[in-house]
Design an enzyme around this catalytic site. Structure first.
Site, mmCIF file in Angstrom:
data_model
loop_
_atom_site.group_PDB
_atom_site.id
_atom_site.type_symbol
_atom_site.label_atom_id
_atom_site.label_comp_id
_atom_site.label_asym_id
_atom_site.label_seq_id
_atom_site.Cartn_x
_atom_site.Cartn_y
_atom_site.Cartn_z
ATOM 1 N N ASN A 8 1.642 -14.164 3.576
ATOM 2 C CA ASN A 8 2.874 -13.448 3.250
ATOM 3 C C ASN A 8 3.394 -12.827 4.553
ATOM 4 O OD1 ASN A 8 4.903 -11.820 2.299
ATOM 5 N ND2 ASN A 8 3.555 -10.393 1.208
ATOM 6 N N LYS A 10 6.141 -11.419 5.065
ATOM 7 C CA LYS A 10 7.035 -10.270 4.824
ATOM 8 C C LYS A 10 8.319 -10.422 5.645
ATOM 9 C CE LYS A 10 3.022 -7.626 3.555
ATOM 10 N NZ LYS A 10 2.368 -6.327 3.398
ATOM 11 N N HIS A 105 5.429 -8.222 -5.750
ATOM 12 C CA HIS A 105 4.657 -7.587 -4.678
ATOM 13 C C HIS A 105 4.898 -6.079 -4.718
ATOM 14 C CE1 HIS A 105 3.391 -6.375 -0.665
ATOM 15 N NE2 HIS A 105 2.641 -7.460 -0.658
ATOM 16 N N GLU A 107 5.473 -3.953 -2.545
ATOM 17 C CA GLU A 107 6.589 -3.458 -1.729
ATOM 18 C C GLU A 107 7.920 -3.648 -2.454
ATOM 19 O OE1 GLU A 107 5.610 -5.635 1.810
ATOM 20 O OE2 GLU A 107 3.885 -4.330 2.129
ATOM 21 N N GLU A 163 -3.953 -6.744 -5.636
ATOM 22 C CA GLU A 163 -3.645 -6.098 -4.364
ATOM 23 C C GLU A 163 -3.629 -4.580 -4.545
ATOM 24 O OE1 GLU A 163 -1.734 -8.866 -1.345
ATOM 25 O OE2 GLU A 163 -0.129 -7.818 -2.360
ATOM 26 N N GLY A 169 -1.701 -3.253 4.112
ATOM 27 C CA GLY A 169 -1.187 -2.890 5.426
ATOM 28 C C GLY A 169 -1.833 -1.657 6.044
ATOM 29 N N SER A 201 -5.358 -5.909 3.576
ATOM 30 C CA SER A 201 -6.139 -5.744 4.810
ATOM 31 C C SER A 201 -7.264 -6.779 4.971
ATOM 32 C CB SER A 201 -6.695 -4.321 4.911
ATOM 33 O OG SER A 201 -5.629 -3.401 5.009
HETATM 34 P P1 PGA Z 1 -1.913 -6.961 4.513
HETATM 35 O O1 PGA Z 1 -0.826 -7.288 3.388
HETATM 36 O O2 PGA Z 1 -2.804 -8.156 4.618
HETATM 37 O O3 PGA Z 1 -1.118 -6.705 5.738
HETATM 38 O O4 PGA Z 1 -2.657 -5.749 4.041
HETATM 39 C C1 PGA Z 1 -1.173 -7.940 2.219
HETATM 40 C C2 PGA Z 1 0.015 -8.083 1.329
HETATM 41 O O5 PGA Z 1 0.870 -7.195 1.314
HETATM 42 O O6 PGA Z 1 0.147 -9.082 0.587
#
Ligand code: PGA
Length: 238
Positions: A8, A10, A105, A107, A163, A169, A201
């Site tokens: 992903n 983003k 997601h 976010e 998640e 993140g 992460s």
């Molecule tokens: P990250 O993001 O690996 O940077 O923690 C995962 C995600 O948001 O799908």
């Protein structure tokens, strides 16, 4: 089951040239990797350039790379009826060669106020148009609402991604024990054989534990998917 590793990206990177470069390095890096399905989900604006270079000849036993989107709108209007400024339909994604789409997601839930109801509409549209939908959840309770009214036979194209918000993140991944427990709880709730991924992460140090010890079918990776060397290492370790 082949492990499924989803990148992903983003809202990254900022130029087409960089997107192409990251993709090319990943493609080169996984050339000889064994038996993994890799899905790259770039921002919408880079989908078509990457769609042109995804390897169409998938050799058996080797890693395959597929294309995915990070979001989709729920309407699929007839010709000329697409009065939804700024949005992208499931049909558009499908016609572009996308096989997967990430939905719900955290976010998007946080910054765009997506609710279980809108996520449900997006899921329906994605599945009805033949996309494989990767539904992101942070709590078990989000599953039921998101899947309301979706026929059991359509669930074969559903993938769940656990998640935990605290892990996204932050560099602080979920513990393997907690992740494993959630994996089993989700599986019990869904009562259908589908793939369940872990995200939050993930890096080359912890990736294989989520698959081998916590028994996930794969991973959803943000930050580390933009670093080709690290991303390829993750694929190799699982
Ligand atoms: P990250 O993001 O690996 O940077 O923690 C995962 C995600 O948001 O799908």
């Amino acid at each position: 089951m082949k492990p499924l590793i989803v990148a992903n990206w983003k809202m990254n990177p900022q130029t087409m040239a960089e997107a192409k470069q990251i993709f090319d390095l990943i493609k080169k890096g996984v050339k000889n990797a064994k038996n993994t399905e890799v899905v790259i989900c770039p921002p919408f604006v880079f989908l078509s350039i990457i769609s042109n270079v995804v390897n169409p000849r998938q050799e058996r036993g080797l890693t395959t790379i597929k294309l995915g989107a990070q979001d989709v709108f729920w309407e699929n209007p007839p010709a000329g009826g697409g009065a939804f400024t700024g949005e992208i339909s499931a049909k558009m994604l499908k016609n572009l060669g996308c096989e997967y789409v990430i939905i719900g997601h955290s976010e998007r839930r946080k910054y765009f106020k997506e609710t279980d109801e809108t996520i449900n509409k997006k899921l329906k549209s994605a599945l009805e148009n033949g996309l494989k939908a990767i539904l992101c959840i942070d709590k078990k309770s989000q599953i039921k609402n998101a899947l309301k009214g979706i026929a059991r036979q359509q669930l074969k194209n559903l993938i769940l991604a656990y998640e935990p918000i605290f892990a996204i993140g932050t560099g602080k991944a979920c513990s393997i024990e907690k992740a494993r427990e959630m994996n089993f709880l989700i599986r019990k709730t869904i009562k259908t054989k589908i793939k369940i991924l872990y995200g939050g992460s993930v890096n080359s140090q912890n990736a294989s534990d989520f698959v081998k010890k916590a028994k996930f079918h794969g991973l959803l990776i943000g930050k580390a998917s933009l670093e080709p060397k690290e991303f390829v290492k993750i694929i190799e370790t699982v």
